[in-house]
Design an enzyme around this catalytic site. Sequence first.
Site, PDB file in Angstrom:
ATOM      1  N   GLU A  45      59.971  35.887 -34.459  1.00  0.00           N
ATOM      2  CA  GLU A  45      58.602  35.465 -34.859  1.00  0.00           C
ATOM      3  C   GLU A  45      58.267  35.883 -36.435  1.00  0.00           C
ATOM      4  O   GLU A  45      58.653  37.012 -36.606  1.00  0.00           O
ATOM      5  CB  GLU A  45      57.261  36.046 -34.194  1.00  0.00           C
ATOM      6  CG  GLU A  45      57.649  36.012 -32.758  1.00  0.00           C
ATOM      7  CD  GLU A  45      56.586  36.532 -31.745  1.00  0.00           C
ATOM      8  OE1 GLU A  45      55.516  36.968 -32.130  1.00  0.00           O
ATOM      9  OE2 GLU A  45      56.920  36.840 -30.477  1.00  0.00           O
ATOM     10  N   GLU A 156      47.052  32.337 -33.411  1.00  0.00           N
ATOM     11  CA  GLU A 156      46.915  32.913 -32.108  1.00  0.00           C
ATOM     12  C   GLU A 156      45.825  33.925 -32.607  1.00  0.00           C
ATOM     13  O   GLU A 156      45.887  34.716 -33.678  1.00  0.00           O
ATOM     14  CB  GLU A 156      48.202  33.610 -31.727  1.00  0.00           C
ATOM     15  CG  GLU A 156      47.890  34.288 -30.567  1.00  0.00           C
ATOM     16  CD  GLU A 156      49.145  35.203 -30.209  1.00  0.00           C
ATOM     17  OE1 GLU A 156      49.215  36.330 -29.649  1.00  0.00           O
ATOM     18  OE2 GLU A 156      50.231  34.740 -30.326  1.00  0.00           O
TER      19      GLU A 156
END
Length: 241
Positions: A45, A156
Amino acid sequence: MGDQYYGAKASLNVWMPHIQEPSEFSLSQMWVISGDFVNDLNTIEAGWQVSPGHFGDLYPRFFTYWTTDAYQSTGCYNLLCSGFVQTNNQIALGAAIDPTSQYNGAQFDINLLVWKDPNHGDWWLDFGDEQSVGYWPASLFSNLADHASMVQWGGEIVNKGPEGMHTSTQMGSGHFAEEGFTRASYFKNIQVVDSDNSLIPPINLQLLSDRPECYDIQAGENDKWGNYFYYGGAGRNPRCP
Protein backbone atom coordinates in the site's frame (compact mmCIF):
# COMPACT_ATOMS: atom_id res chain seq x y z
CA MET A 1 -10.53 -6.32 -10.53
CA GLY A 2 -9.32 -9.90 -10.47
CA ASP A 3 -6.57 -11.42 -12.60
CA GLN A 4 -2.77 -11.29 -12.61
CA TYR A 5 -1.18 -7.91 -12.01
CA TYR A 6 2.44 -6.89 -11.68
CA GLY A 7 1.90 -3.34 -10.43
CA ALA A 8 -0.29 -0.26 -10.47
CA LYS A 9 0.01 3.45 -11.17
CA ALA A 10 -2.02 6.62 -10.60
CA SER A 11 -1.87 10.34 -9.94
CA LEU A 12 -3.94 11.59 -7.00
CA ASN A 13 -4.51 15.03 -5.61
CA VAL A 14 -3.59 15.73 -1.99
CA TRP A 15 -5.86 17.47 0.53
CA MET A 16 -5.95 18.23 4.25
CA PRO A 17 -9.23 16.60 5.36
CA HIS A 18 -10.81 17.34 8.73
CA ILE A 19 -10.33 14.58 11.32
CA GLN A 20 -12.89 14.57 14.14
CA GLU A 21 -11.27 12.20 16.65
CA PRO A 22 -7.52 11.75 17.31
CA SER A 23 -7.94 7.99 16.90
CA GLU A 24 -9.48 8.36 13.41
CA PHE A 25 -7.66 8.83 10.12
CA SER A 26 -8.33 9.62 6.48
CA LEU A 27 -6.22 8.23 3.66
CA SER A 28 -6.03 7.98 -0.11
CA GLN A 29 -3.93 5.18 -1.55
CA MET A 30 -3.30 2.29 -3.91
CA TRP A 31 -3.52 -1.33 -2.78
CA VAL A 32 -1.72 -4.19 -4.55
CA ILE A 33 -3.33 -7.35 -3.17
CA SER A 34 -3.30 -11.13 -3.21
CA GLY A 35 -4.67 -13.79 -0.86
CA ASP A 36 -7.59 -14.41 1.43
CA PHE A 37 -9.02 -11.31 3.11
CA VAL A 38 -9.48 -13.21 6.39
CA ASN A 39 -6.25 -15.11 6.97
CA ASP A 40 -3.36 -14.71 4.57
CA LEU A 41 -3.96 -11.43 2.75
CA ASN A 42 -0.78 -9.95 1.27
CA THR A 43 -0.91 -6.21 0.55
CA ILE A 44 1.40 -3.47 -0.63
CA GLU A 45 0.00 0.00 0.00
CA ALA A 46 1.14 3.56 -0.73
CA GLY A 47 -0.48 6.98 -0.70
CA TRP A 48 -1.11 9.92 1.63
CA GLN A 49 -2.72 9.89 5.05
CA VAL A 50 -3.84 12.31 7.77
CA SER A 51 -3.56 10.42 11.06
CA PRO A 52 -3.09 12.45 14.25
CA GLY A 53 -2.85 9.28 16.33
CA HIS A 54 -0.02 7.90 14.21
CA PHE A 55 1.85 10.99 13.03
CA GLY A 56 0.94 13.43 15.80
CA ASP A 57 -0.46 16.20 13.59
CA LEU A 58 -3.08 16.99 10.95
CA TYR A 59 -0.84 17.16 7.87
CA PRO A 60 -1.20 14.77 4.93
CA ARG A 61 1.84 12.53 4.91
CA PHE A 62 3.34 10.20 2.32
CA PHE A 63 3.19 6.63 3.59
CA THR A 64 3.65 2.97 2.75
CA TYR A 65 2.25 -0.14 4.40
CA TRP A 66 2.46 -3.90 3.96
CA THR A 67 1.08 -7.06 5.54
CA THR A 68 1.26 -10.79 4.80
CA ASP A 69 -1.42 -12.07 7.19
CA ALA A 70 -4.44 -9.75 6.75
CA TYR A 71 -3.09 -7.13 9.22
CA GLN A 72 -2.93 -9.60 12.12
CA SER A 73 0.71 -9.60 13.18
CA THR A 74 2.95 -8.81 10.19
CA GLY A 75 3.71 -5.58 8.44
CA CYS A 76 3.91 -1.92 9.38
CA TYR A 77 3.91 1.66 8.19
CA ASN A 78 6.98 3.03 6.46
CA LEU A 79 10.16 1.85 8.19
CA LEU A 80 8.67 0.98 11.60
CA CYS A 81 9.64 -2.67 11.11
CA SER A 82 11.99 -4.56 8.85
CA GLY A 83 10.46 -5.10 5.45
CA PHE A 84 10.48 -2.13 3.09
CA VAL A 85 14.02 -1.29 1.95
CA GLN A 86 14.53 2.40 1.25
CA THR A 87 17.07 3.16 -1.47
CA ASN A 88 16.49 6.91 -1.93
CA ASN A 89 17.55 9.38 0.77
CA GLN A 90 15.92 12.32 -1.03
CA ILE A 91 12.34 11.21 -0.33
CA ALA A 92 11.30 10.77 3.29
CA LEU A 93 8.64 8.21 4.15
CA GLY A 94 6.20 9.85 6.54
CA ALA A 95 7.06 13.35 5.33
CA ALA A 96 4.34 15.99 5.24
CA ILE A 97 3.19 16.83 1.71
CA ASP A 98 3.09 20.54 0.92
CA PRO A 99 1.46 22.33 -0.84
CA THR A 100 -1.97 20.71 -0.79
CA SER A 101 -4.93 21.18 -3.10
CA GLN A 102 -7.25 24.12 -2.51
CA TYR A 103 -11.04 24.16 -2.97
CA ASN A 104 -11.77 26.12 -6.17
CA GLY A 105 -8.03 26.69 -6.45
CA ALA A 106 -4.74 25.07 -7.42
CA GLN A 107 -4.57 21.28 -7.37
CA PHE A 108 -1.50 19.39 -6.18
CA ASP A 109 -0.98 15.79 -7.29
CA ILE A 110 1.43 13.04 -6.36
CA ASN A 111 2.32 10.27 -8.81
CA LEU A 112 2.72 6.72 -7.52
CA LEU A 113 3.86 3.55 -9.25
CA VAL A 114 4.27 0.09 -7.73
CA TRP A 115 5.91 -2.43 -10.04
CA LYS A 116 7.40 -5.89 -9.78
CA ASP A 117 11.00 -6.30 -10.93
CA PRO A 118 10.79 -9.10 -13.54
CA ASN A 119 14.40 -10.12 -12.88
CA HIS A 120 14.59 -10.25 -9.07
CA GLY A 121 10.91 -10.37 -8.15
CA ASP A 122 10.97 -7.47 -5.68
CA TRP A 123 8.14 -4.92 -5.60
CA TRP A 124 9.40 -1.36 -6.19
CA LEU A 125 7.78 1.95 -5.30
CA ASP A 126 8.30 5.02 -7.49
CA PHE A 127 7.23 8.48 -6.36
CA GLY A 128 6.90 11.55 -8.55
CA ASP A 129 8.82 11.58 -11.81
CA GLU A 130 9.86 7.90 -11.76
CA GLN A 131 12.06 8.30 -8.68
CA SER A 132 12.42 4.94 -6.98
CA VAL A 133 11.91 5.21 -3.22
CA GLY A 134 12.73 1.58 -2.40
CA TYR A 135 11.33 -1.92 -2.55
CA TRP A 136 9.54 -4.68 -0.70
CA PRO A 137 11.65 -7.87 -1.07
CA ALA A 138 9.84 -10.75 -2.75
CA SER A 139 10.87 -12.90 0.22
CA LEU A 140 8.46 -10.99 2.47
CA PHE A 141 5.44 -12.40 0.69
CA SER A 142 3.62 -15.64 0.07
CA ASN A 143 0.66 -14.76 -2.16
CA LEU A 144 2.38 -11.72 -3.67
CA ALA A 145 5.57 -13.65 -4.37
CA ASP A 146 4.62 -14.03 -8.04
CA HIS A 147 1.85 -11.54 -8.85
CA ALA A 148 -1.14 -9.66 -7.46
CA SER A 149 -4.70 -10.85 -7.98
CA MET A 150 -6.34 -7.48 -7.31
CA VAL A 151 -5.51 -3.78 -7.48
CA GLN A 152 -7.49 -1.06 -5.73
CA TRP A 153 -7.37 2.72 -5.67
CA GLY A 154 -9.39 4.93 -3.35
CA GLY A 155 -10.02 6.49 0.03
CA GLU A 156 -10.59 5.10 3.50
CA ILE A 157 -11.53 6.62 6.86
CA VAL A 158 -11.95 5.31 10.38
CA ASN A 159 -15.39 5.94 11.89
CA LYS A 160 -15.38 5.62 15.68
CA GLY A 161 -19.06 6.61 15.80
CA PRO A 162 -18.57 9.48 18.25
CA GLU A 163 -21.68 10.22 20.34
CA GLY A 164 -23.52 7.45 18.51
CA MET A 165 -23.39 9.32 15.21
CA HIS A 166 -21.31 8.94 12.07
CA THR A 167 -18.00 10.76 12.29
CA SER A 168 -17.48 14.09 10.54
CA THR A 169 -14.00 12.97 9.47
CA GLN A 170 -13.69 13.83 5.80
CA MET A 171 -12.47 11.70 2.93
CA GLY A 172 -10.37 13.43 0.29
CA SER A 173 -11.40 17.07 -0.04
CA GLY A 174 -14.46 16.57 2.14
CA HIS A 175 -16.72 17.14 -0.87
CA PHE A 176 -18.74 14.67 -2.90
CA ALA A 177 -17.57 13.33 -6.25
CA GLU A 178 -20.18 15.19 -8.30
CA GLU A 179 -18.57 18.54 -7.44
CA GLY A 180 -15.77 17.62 -9.86
CA PHE A 181 -12.48 19.31 -10.64
CA THR A 182 -10.94 21.73 -8.08
CA ARG A 183 -13.57 20.67 -5.53
CA ALA A 184 -13.52 16.88 -5.24
CA SER A 185 -10.55 14.57 -4.79
CA TYR A 186 -9.54 12.32 -7.67
CA PHE A 187 -7.34 9.55 -8.99
CA LYS A 188 -6.38 9.95 -12.64
CA ASN A 189 -4.29 8.12 -15.26
CA ILE A 190 -5.09 4.85 -13.50
CA GLN A 191 -3.08 1.98 -14.98
CA VAL A 192 -1.93 -1.54 -14.14
CA VAL A 193 1.30 -3.35 -14.98
CA ASP A 194 0.84 -6.51 -17.07
CA SER A 195 3.01 -9.62 -17.36
CA ASP A 196 5.11 -7.92 -20.06
CA ASN A 197 5.99 -5.14 -17.57
CA SER A 198 3.89 -2.69 -19.60
CA LEU A 199 1.45 -0.10 -18.25
CA ILE A 200 -2.06 -0.64 -19.60
CA PRO A 201 -5.53 0.69 -18.73
CA PRO A 202 -7.41 -1.41 -16.18
CA ILE A 203 -10.07 -3.78 -17.50
CA ASN A 204 -13.34 -4.32 -15.63
CA LEU A 205 -12.82 -1.35 -13.33
CA GLN A 206 -15.50 -1.60 -10.64
CA LEU A 207 -16.73 1.20 -8.38
CA LEU A 208 -17.54 0.60 -4.72
CA SER A 209 -18.68 2.92 -1.95
CA ASP A 210 -19.51 1.35 1.42
CA ARG A 211 -21.55 4.37 2.55
CA PRO A 212 -22.48 6.45 -0.53
CA GLU A 213 -24.60 8.79 1.58
CA CYS A 214 -21.39 9.69 3.48
CA TYR A 215 -18.69 9.31 0.81
CA ASP A 216 -19.29 8.60 -2.88
CA ILE A 217 -17.51 7.95 -6.17
CA GLN A 218 -17.95 8.73 -9.88
CA ALA A 219 -15.72 7.46 -12.70
CA GLY A 220 -14.94 8.59 -16.22
CA GLU A 221 -12.44 8.33 -19.05
CA ASN A 222 -10.95 10.88 -21.44
CA ASP A 223 -7.81 11.46 -23.51
CA LYS A 224 -6.08 13.68 -20.96
CA TRP A 225 -6.80 11.80 -17.72
CA GLY A 226 -7.26 8.26 -19.07
CA ASN A 227 -9.27 6.26 -16.56
CA TYR A 228 -10.12 8.41 -13.56
CA PHE A 229 -12.59 8.84 -10.74
CA TYR A 230 -13.69 11.48 -8.27
CA TYR A 231 -14.44 10.35 -4.73
CA GLY A 232 -14.90 11.52 -1.15
CA GLY A 233 -17.29 13.30 1.12
CA ALA A 234 -17.89 15.08 4.39
CA GLY A 235 -18.91 12.16 6.54
CA ARG A 236 -21.76 13.16 8.86
CA ASN A 237 -24.43 15.16 7.02
CA PRO A 238 -28.26 15.15 6.85
CA ARG A 239 -28.12 12.00 4.68
CA CYS A 240 -25.43 10.42 6.83
CA PRO A 241 -26.49 10.97 10.45
